[in-house]
Design a protein around this motif. Structure first.
Motif, PDB file in Angstrom:
ATOM      1  N   ILE A 143       0.860  -1.180   0.000  1.00 47.33           N
ATOM      2  CA  ILE A 143       0.000   0.000   0.000  1.00 47.33           C
ATOM      3  C   ILE A 143       0.895   1.228   0.000  1.00 47.33           C
ATOM      4  O   ILE A 143       1.627   1.469   0.966  1.00 47.33           O
ATOM      5  N   ASN A 144       0.847   1.975  -1.099  1.00 51.46           N
ATOM      6  CA  ASN A 144       1.692   3.168  -1.245  1.00 51.46           C
ATOM      7  C   ASN A 144       3.155   2.853  -0.917  1.00 51.46           C
ATOM      8  O   ASN A 144       3.838   3.616  -0.228  1.00 51.46           O
ATOM      9  N   GLY A 145       3.593   1.695  -1.404  1.00 45.72           N
ATOM     10  CA  GLY A 145       4.995   1.311  -1.247  1.00 45.72           C
ATOM     11  C   GLY A 145       5.327   0.586   0.035  1.00 45.72           C
ATOM     12  O   GLY A 145       6.463   0.145   0.215  1.00 45.72           O
ATOM     13  N   GLN A 146       4.368   0.443   0.942  1.00 43.11           N
ATOM     14  CA  GLN A 146       4.628  -0.226   2.209  1.00 43.11           C
ATOM     15  C   GLN A 146       3.921  -1.578   2.239  1.00 43.11           C
ATOM     16  O   GLN A 146       2.705  -1.658   2.033  1.00 43.11           O
ATOM     17  N   GLU A 147       4.657  -2.637   2.546  1.00 45.85           N
ATOM     18  CA  GLU A 147       4.094  -3.980   2.532  1.00 45.85           C
ATOM     19  C   GLU A 147       3.345  -4.249   3.840  1.00 45.85           C
ATOM     20  O   GLU A 147       3.822  -3.912   4.933  1.00 45.85           O
ATOM     21  N   VAL A 148       2.139  -4.843   3.719  1.00 44.42           N
ATOM     22  CA  VAL A 148       1.301  -5.113   4.894  1.00 44.42           C
ATOM     23  C   VAL A 148       0.701  -6.504   4.767  1.00 44.42           C
ATOM     24  O   VAL A 148       0.563  -7.063   3.670  1.00 44.42           O
ATOM     25  N   ASN A 149       0.312  -7.066   5.932  1.00 38.96           N
ATOM     26  CA  ASN A 149      -0.470  -8.295   5.972  1.00 38.96           C
ATOM     27  C   ASN A 149      -1.947  -7.953   5.899  1.00 38.96           C
ATOM     28  O   ASN A 149      -2.395  -6.958   6.477  1.00 38.96           O
ATOM     29  N   LEU A 150      -2.718  -8.781   5.207  1.00 37.75           N
ATOM     30  CA  LEU A 150      -4.138  -8.518   4.996  1.00 37.75           C
ATOM     31  C   LEU A 150      -4.996  -9.465   5.828  1.00 37.75           C
ATOM     32  O   LEU A 150      -4.569 -10.578   6.166  1.00 37.75           O
ATOM     33  N   PRO A 151      -6.234  -9.038   6.134  1.00 41.19           N
ATOM     34  CA  PRO A 151      -7.152  -9.928   6.846  1.00 41.19           C
ATOM     35  C   PRO A 151      -7.491 -11.187   6.055  1.00 41.19           C
ATOM     36  O   PRO A 151      -7.826 -12.221   6.622  1.00 41.19           O
ATOM     37  N   GLY A 152      -7.458 -11.096   4.730  1.00 42.83           N
ATOM     38  CA  GLY A 152      -7.781 -12.252   3.894  1.00 42.83           C
ATOM     39  C   GLY A 152      -7.202 -12.081   2.510  1.00 42.83           C
ATOM     40  O   GLY A 152      -6.756 -10.993   2.125  1.00 42.83           O
ATOM     41  N   SER A 153      -7.204 -13.133   1.734  1.00 39.61           N
ATOM     42  CA  SER A 153      -6.624 -13.095   0.387  1.00 39.61           C
ATOM     43  C   SER A 153      -7.726 -12.993  -0.663  1.00 39.61           C
ATOM     44  O   SER A 153      -8.872 -13.380  -0.434  1.00 39.61           O
ATOM     45  N   SER A 154      -7.362 -12.464  -1.824  1.00 36.15           N
ATOM     46  CA  SER A 154      -8.314 -12.314  -2.924  1.00 36.15           C
ATOM     47  C   SER A 154      -8.576 -13.659  -3.576  1.00 36.15           C
ATOM     48  O   SER A 154      -7.844 -14.621  -3.371  1.00 36.15           O
TER      49      SER A 154
END
Length: 559
Positions: free
Chosen positions: A513-524
């Protein structure tokens, strides 16, 4: 010839008084203060009991250091001011951007209920015309009052208040039995820009000196020239003398009073504008509001504030205000909440706990009051919570509220008197007219964004649940908001919304997100060439929250 010359001179003087005095080098109009030894801006309000008191405020230039009110019963008009009583006013020096003036205020006490009085204000030499007011009658269970949405001009550099003039004058002419009026905020375009107040008061003359103006302030009352930065609404609080029973730091901005069988509460919704100078005003009002609603025994509870929890403007929400106040409206069963800000005429279904209910006996109606002035919006729409919606593009409007025992009737009228909406709550039966018919439970889940329901062709595929988690078709979601979604042969996906850019891979629970890597609640996931992402991911990406309403089968997103 002399008569013609005199008439010509009078016209020139009148035009000069109405026009800007000069123009600055930058082309910005320059205006005169307009105050003189002659009282003007004469305004009625209540600071105490409407049965036995009347507060009167006016202004003069600073050469007038004394203020007097002479008053008598209207029955003694023939001998006025022979039998008049006289009350000394307090005098407050008021510094505006156009110069200094004096604000005079007096509260008449010991009046007889249900009695018409005549009065004039002045200093003993310079007197106003004679005006009238009428105190509240004892045991009032039937009365009428007027409600006006935003009366602002729409342009800080163009103080155009003729639409407001025509609205308030037509409303009062049609309803001369109205006991008071409410303006729900944004009275003027720029609150600390005095030319706008000069125009506002001039437009309302003949009404505000006859029935009390019990106003709330809006975000525009906090704005300052030349750049529109926000402060406390100093010009507003200085000129409108209102009950001082609100929370500390917000007296006169939040207050309540009783009239007849109604308890009326005014709140300040300008958390965004005032937090830098006043702190958390929503928290301060919550504590006060709880006690205020607890302590009333009036059968009708009506609340007014500017920013609406149930909006009609495209994406402008007020979720913090809803979260602060709605639980208390539900707990103490406020009958109607009146708002402005969005310049639409709209009436919700009865709502409790942020859910639609079948009767006003079970919930609160949120009524958006439209516009009484010059400004309108091009991006209004009916939302899923609206039982009625009207966009007053063609002309301003007003609301006539009439309480008659167990019945409250609200009539929305165009400026010219054409009816827009009529709605009645019958407290005895618990029913309303037109009778509430809540939305159905849809067979397939509906996607709702900012109160707008997406349907085909905007939504070719509906949201779905997978293992208890909601998934939404992301392309339809973002395209509705003006965003963009692109996915590529390698399974990567790019989502752009406003200034934010998200990059992710299909079936991955990580994203950039805007160049910053994050963990998501779920996958697409992909289903029949449609990319779905978990609803919870949208909060991580763009700050969207959501709820599922089982009664209607709607998945609702907001920010």
């Amino acid at each position: 010839m002399k008569k013609f010359a005199a008439l010509f001179l009078a016209v020139v003087i009148a035009v000069t008084m109405l026009a800007p005095a000069a123009s600055s080098a930058a082309g910005t109009p320059q205006y005169d203060l307009g105050a003189s030894a002659q009282p003007d801006h004469i305004t009625l309000t209540w600071t105490q009991d409407p049965l036995t008191t009347q507060t009167i405020t006016w202004r003069t230039d600073i050469t007038i250091a004394r203020g007097l009110v002479q008053y008598a019963k209207a029955a003694d008009k023939a001998s006025f001011p022979g039998k008049a009583a006289t009350v000394e006013a307090t005098v407050q020096k008021f510094t505006s951007d156009l110069g200094d003036m004096n604000i005079h205020t007096a509260t008449l006490t010991g009046l007889e209920p249900g009695t018409e009085y005549i009065y004039r204000v002045g200093d003993g030499t310079n007197w106003s015309d004679i005006h009238t007011f009428t105190t509240e009658a004892s045991n009032t269970h039937s009365f009428k009052f007027l409600i006006f949405g935003d009366s602002q001009s729409g342009d800080p550099l163009n103080p155009e208040y003729k639409p407001w003039h025509d609205t308030i004058q037509n409303a009062f002419k049609t309803n001369p039995d109205a006991k008071f009026f409410v303006n729900v905020g944004d009275l003027v375009e720029q609150g600390q820009n005095y030319v706008h107040w000069n125009k506002w008061f001039e437009a309302a003359k003949g009404v505000i000196d006859t029935i009390p103006a019990m106003a709330t302030q809006g975000n525009h009352e906090t704005y300052n020239p030349p750049d529109g930065h926000s402060t406390k609404p100093i010009f507003w609080t200085t000129q409108f003398k209102l009950p001082q029973n609100g929370p500390e730091g917000l007296k006169g901005q939040a207050y309540s009073f009783d009239y007849g069988n109604a308890h009326i509460v005014m709140l300040d919704s300008q958390e965004e504008e005032e937090k830098g100078v006043a702190g958390d005003i929503l928290a301060a009002q919550k504590a006060w509001l709880e006690k205020d609603l607890q302590n009333t025994n009036k059968p009708w509870k009506l609340v007014f504030f500017h920013k609406t929890p149930y909006y009609n403007k495209a994406t402008r929400t007020n979720e913090d205000i809803k979260a602060a106040f709605q639980p208390l409206f539900d707990k103490y069963h406020v009958d109607v909440v009146f708002n402005g800000h969005d310049h639409a005429v709209a009436r919700t279904y009865p709502i409790a706990g942020d859910k639609f209910v079948s009767s006003p006996a079970k919930g609160t109606i949120y009524y958006l009051t439209g516009r009484s002035g010059n400004k309108y919006y091009p991006d209004l729409s009916a939302k899923v919570w609206d039982a009625f919606f009207y966009d007053p593009q063609d002309q301003p409007n007003y609301i006539v509220a009439e309480l008659n025992g167990d019945k409250l009737t609200l009539r929305a009228m165009k400026q010219d008197g054409t009816p827009i909406d009529t709605y009645t709550i019958d407290k005895a039966s618990g029913l309303d007219t037109p009778q509430t018919i809540v939305p159905p439970k849809y067979n397939s889940t509906r996607l709702v964004i900012f109160g707008n329901m997406l349907q085909q062709p905007l939504l070719p595929v509906t949201p779905k649940q997978v293992n208890g988690q909601w998934y939404i078709p992301v392309r339809a979601f973002m395209q509705f908001l003006g965003g963009n979604v692109a996915w590529y042969d390698d399974g990567s996906v790019t989502i752009v919304y406003g200034k934010d850019k998200v990059q992710m891979a299909s079936n991955s629970a990580r994203a950039t997100i805007n160049g910053q890597e994050v963990n998501l609640p779920g996958s697409s996931l992909m289903d029949k060439n449609t990319l779905f992402i978990p609803a919870a991911d949208l909060e991580e990406f763009f700050g969207f929250s959501y709820k599922y309403d089982a009664a209607t089968n709607m998945l609702m997103f907001t920010k």
